[in-house]
Write an enzyme that holds these catalytic residues in place. Structure first.
Site, PDB file in Angstrom:
ATOM      1  N   ASP A  25      -8.033  27.391 -20.750  1.00  0.00           N
ATOM      2  CA  ASP A  25      -9.044  28.070 -20.144  1.00  0.00           C
ATOM      3  C   ASP A  25      -9.856  28.221 -21.304  1.00  0.00           C
ATOM      4  O   ASP A  25      -9.686  28.375 -22.450  1.00  0.00           O
ATOM      5  CB  ASP A  25      -8.450  29.569 -19.633  1.00  0.00           C
ATOM      6  CG  ASP A  25      -9.399  30.137 -18.579  1.00  0.00           C
ATOM      7  OD1 ASP A  25     -10.194  29.489 -18.400  1.00  0.00           O
ATOM      8  OD2 ASP A  25      -9.188  31.326 -18.132  1.00  0.00           O
ATOM      9  N   ASN A  27     -13.127  26.867 -21.615  1.00  0.00           N
ATOM     10  CA  ASN A  27     -14.222  25.793 -21.662  1.00  0.00           C
ATOM     11  C   ASN A  27     -15.765  26.214 -21.433  1.00  0.00           C
ATOM     12  O   ASN A  27     -16.589  25.949 -22.243  1.00  0.00           O
ATOM     13  CB  ASN A  27     -14.168  24.468 -20.854  1.00  0.00           C
ATOM     14  CG  ASN A  27     -12.855  23.921 -21.265  1.00  0.00           C
ATOM     15  OD1 ASN A  27     -12.281  24.009 -22.261  1.00  0.00           O
ATOM     16  ND2 ASN A  27     -12.325  22.862 -20.450  1.00  0.00           N
ATOM     17  N   ARG A  29     -17.012  29.184 -21.286  1.00  0.00           N
ATOM     18  CA  ARG A  29     -17.536  30.576 -22.192  1.00  0.00           C
ATOM     19  C   ARG A  29     -17.825  29.851 -23.619  1.00  0.00           C
ATOM     20  O   ARG A  29     -18.599  30.481 -24.198  1.00  0.00           O
ATOM     21  CB  ARG A  29     -16.427  31.498 -22.351  1.00  0.00           C
ATOM     22  CG  ARG A  29     -16.446  32.485 -20.750  1.00  0.00           C
ATOM     23  CD  ARG A  29     -15.428  33.386 -20.801  1.00  0.00           C
ATOM     24  NE  ARG A  29     -14.174  32.588 -20.312  1.00  0.00           N
ATOM     25  CZ  ARG A  29     -12.931  33.052 -20.396  1.00  0.00           C
ATOM     26  NH1 ARG A  29     -12.703  34.195 -21.179  1.00  0.00           N
ATOM     27  NH2 ARG A  29     -11.914  32.490 -20.140  1.00  0.00           N
ATOM     28  N   HIS A  42     -16.298  21.479 -21.385  1.00  0.00           N
ATOM     29  CA  HIS A  42     -15.116  20.511 -20.610  1.00  0.00           C
ATOM     30  C   HIS A  42     -15.072  19.129 -21.836  1.00  0.00           C
ATOM     31  O   HIS A  42     -14.023  18.826 -21.929  1.00  0.00           O
ATOM     32  CB  HIS A  42     -15.529  20.260 -19.258  1.00  0.00           C
ATOM     33  CG  HIS A  42     -15.318  21.243 -18.439  1.00  0.00           C
ATOM     34  ND1 HIS A  42     -14.389  22.213 -18.447  1.00  0.00           N
ATOM     35  CD2 HIS A  42     -16.295  21.490 -17.527  1.00  0.00           C
ATOM     36  CE1 HIS A  42     -14.616  23.226 -17.450  1.00  0.00           C
ATOM     37  NE2 HIS A  42     -15.895  22.626 -16.824  1.00  0.00           N
ATOM     38  N   SER A  70      -7.237  23.045 -10.842  1.00  0.00           N
ATOM     39  CA  SER A  70      -6.504  23.756  -9.749  1.00  0.00           C
ATOM     40  C   SER A  70      -7.074  23.394  -8.213  1.00  0.00           C
ATOM     41  O   SER A  70      -8.137  22.865  -8.127  1.00  0.00           O
ATOM     42  CB  SER A  70      -6.603  24.950 -10.027  1.00  0.00           C
ATOM     43  OG  SER A  70      -7.541  25.812  -9.493  1.00  0.00           O
ATOM     44  N   TRP A  74     -12.050  23.570  -6.708  1.00  0.00           N
ATOM     45  CA  TRP A  74     -13.181  22.696  -5.790  1.00  0.00           C
ATOM     46  C   TRP A  74     -14.370  23.770  -5.447  1.00  0.00           C
ATOM     47  O   TRP A  74     -15.332  23.164  -5.049  1.00  0.00           O
ATOM     48  CB  TRP A  74     -12.447  22.213  -4.504  1.00  0.00           C
ATOM     49  CG  TRP A  74     -11.574  21.259  -4.513  1.00  0.00           C
ATOM     50  CD1 TRP A  74     -10.328  21.256  -4.704  1.00  0.00           C
ATOM     51  CD2 TRP A  74     -11.562  19.863  -5.071  1.00  0.00           C
ATOM     52  NE1 TRP A  74      -9.515  20.073  -4.691  1.00  0.00           N
ATOM     53  CE2 TRP A  74     -10.435  19.135  -4.939  1.00  0.00           C
ATOM     54  CE3 TRP A  74     -12.821  18.965  -5.283  1.00  0.00           C
ATOM     55  CZ2 TRP A  74     -10.363  17.759  -5.423  1.00  0.00           C
ATOM     56  CZ3 TRP A  74     -12.814  17.657  -5.677  1.00  0.00           C
ATOM     57  CH2 TRP A  74     -11.574  16.961  -5.649  1.00  0.00           C
ATOM     58  N   LEU A 136       7.360  11.680 -25.646  1.00  0.00           N
ATOM     59  CA  LEU A 136       6.489  12.933 -25.000  1.00  0.00           C
ATOM     60  C   LEU A 136       6.372  12.575 -23.430  1.00  0.00           C
ATOM     61  O   LEU A 136       5.538  11.403 -23.291  1.00  0.00           O
ATOM     62  CB  LEU A 136       5.630  13.296 -25.763  1.00  0.00           C
ATOM     63  CG  LEU A 136       4.593  14.384 -25.334  1.00  0.00           C
ATOM     64  CD1 LEU A 136       5.645  15.814 -25.281  1.00  0.00           C
ATOM     65  CD2 LEU A 136       3.181  14.770 -25.790  1.00  0.00           C
ATOM     66  N   ARG A 199      -2.975  35.707 -16.852  1.00  0.00           N
ATOM     67  CA  ARG A 199      -2.726  35.325 -15.353  1.00  0.00           C
ATOM     68  C   ARG A 199      -1.896  34.137 -15.474  1.00  0.00           C
ATOM     69  O   ARG A 199      -2.256  33.201 -16.339  1.00  0.00           O
ATOM     70  CB  ARG A 199      -4.065  35.213 -14.496  1.00  0.00           C
ATOM     71  CG  ARG A 199      -4.711  36.320 -14.034  1.00  0.00           C
ATOM     72  CD  ARG A 199      -5.719  36.211 -12.975  1.00  0.00           C
ATOM     73  NE  ARG A 199      -6.835  35.314 -13.455  1.00  0.00           N
ATOM     74  CZ  ARG A 199      -7.880  35.719 -14.045  1.00  0.00           C
ATOM     75  NH1 ARG A 199      -8.114  37.074 -14.109  1.00  0.00           N
ATOM     76  NH2 ARG A 199      -8.636  35.095 -14.508  1.00  0.00           N
TER      77      ARG A 199
END
Ligand code: FPP
Length: 253
Positions: A25, A27, A29, A42, A70, A74, A136, A199
């Site tokens: 989270d 990007n 800002r 992004h 997520s 959209w 990985l 969150r």
């Protein structure tokens, strides 16, 4: 192999988390602070993805799961959604060989039917090409939602076992978890969210039941090896009790 829930069996705890799940989270800002369009954040975010993959691989993490898009994303402006889609396509086209060189097996989870055919083909191709890699497992959650995942698992289970609707008491955790989109991975040990919010935002809600939750104000485009080491140092100090007492952990029966 299908892994059991940590509520059923207690996973080995180590110095380095086996499975790290990240909500990337901040990007937008990051970009706005620099008077750039949100989408520039992004683009820079992709560089942070590369750093995270490399750092986790070097530190012995076996599973890294990143929330890229997520089911709710959209709702963003059409232009931002279309830039994100192009970024996914470009990244898949460019990065697969580098992932193979690093021993990374790529998996994409989510409702992929919503993506255009070209992106779906690229996803399948990238998964196929990296399938044999074992250092990985990098999972990208795209058009993913934890509630969608639980629902699709329940639907799959009932499709396979229609007799369960007459005997719901036979339904158990193991049967449901084996149909979750990430049934191939153990549950996350460490959850990280960048960007200052605290969150879970409908990410892996079933599997995060016993994860350690780490929040940092760092915006995703600024996240790298130093911040990963900070998160891992914090994780090492956590006492993972899985319902037991501290005393039980110190002297197991
Ligand atoms: C959240 O920041 C970030 C996203 C919704 C997209 C994440 C995408 C990337 C990091 C780039 C592409 C990734 C891959 C795997 C190719 P935000 O826009 O919600 O930031 P804000 O909270 O500051 O507005």
């Amino acid at each position: 192999m299908v892994q059991t829930s940590s509520t059923l069996s207690i996973p080995q705890t180590g110095q380095v988390p086996c499975h790290v799940a990240i909500i990337m989270d901040g990007n937008g800002r990051w970009a706005t602070k620099r008077h750039l369009p949100r989408t520039a954040g992004h683009v820079r975010g992709v560089q942070a993805v590369r750093r995270a993959v490399e750092a986790c691989g070097h530190r012995g993490v076996r599973y890294l799961t990143l929330f890229a898009f997520s089911s709710e994303n959209w709702r963003r402006p059409a232009h931002e959604v279309s830039v994100l889609m192009r970024l996914f396509i470009r990244t898949l086209e460019k990065e697969v060989d580098k992932l193979i060189a690093q021993g990374v097996c790529l998996r994409i989870v989510g409702d992929l039917s919503a993506f255009d055919a070209k992106l779906q083909d690229l996803i399948r191709e990238a998964e196929r090409k990296t399938a044999g890699q074992t250092t990985l497992t990098l999972t990208i959650a795209a058009n993913y939602g934890g509630r969608w995942d639980i629902l699709q698992a329940a639907q799959a289970l009932l499709r396979d076992h229609p007799e369960l609707s007459a005997h719901p008491e036979h339904l158990d955790e193991a049967a449901l978890t084996s149909r979750l989109a990430m049934a191939y991975a153990p549950e996350p040990d460490l959850f990280i969210r960048t960007g200052g919010e605290q969150r879970i935002s409908n990410f892996l809600i079933w599997q995060l039941a016993y994860a350690e939750l780490y929040f940092t104000d760092c915006f995703w485009p600024d996240f790298g090896a130093v911040e990963i080491d900070q998160a891992f140092a914090w994780y090492r100090d956590r006492e993972r009790r899985f319902g037991r007492t501290s005393e039980q952990l110190r002297s197991p029966a």
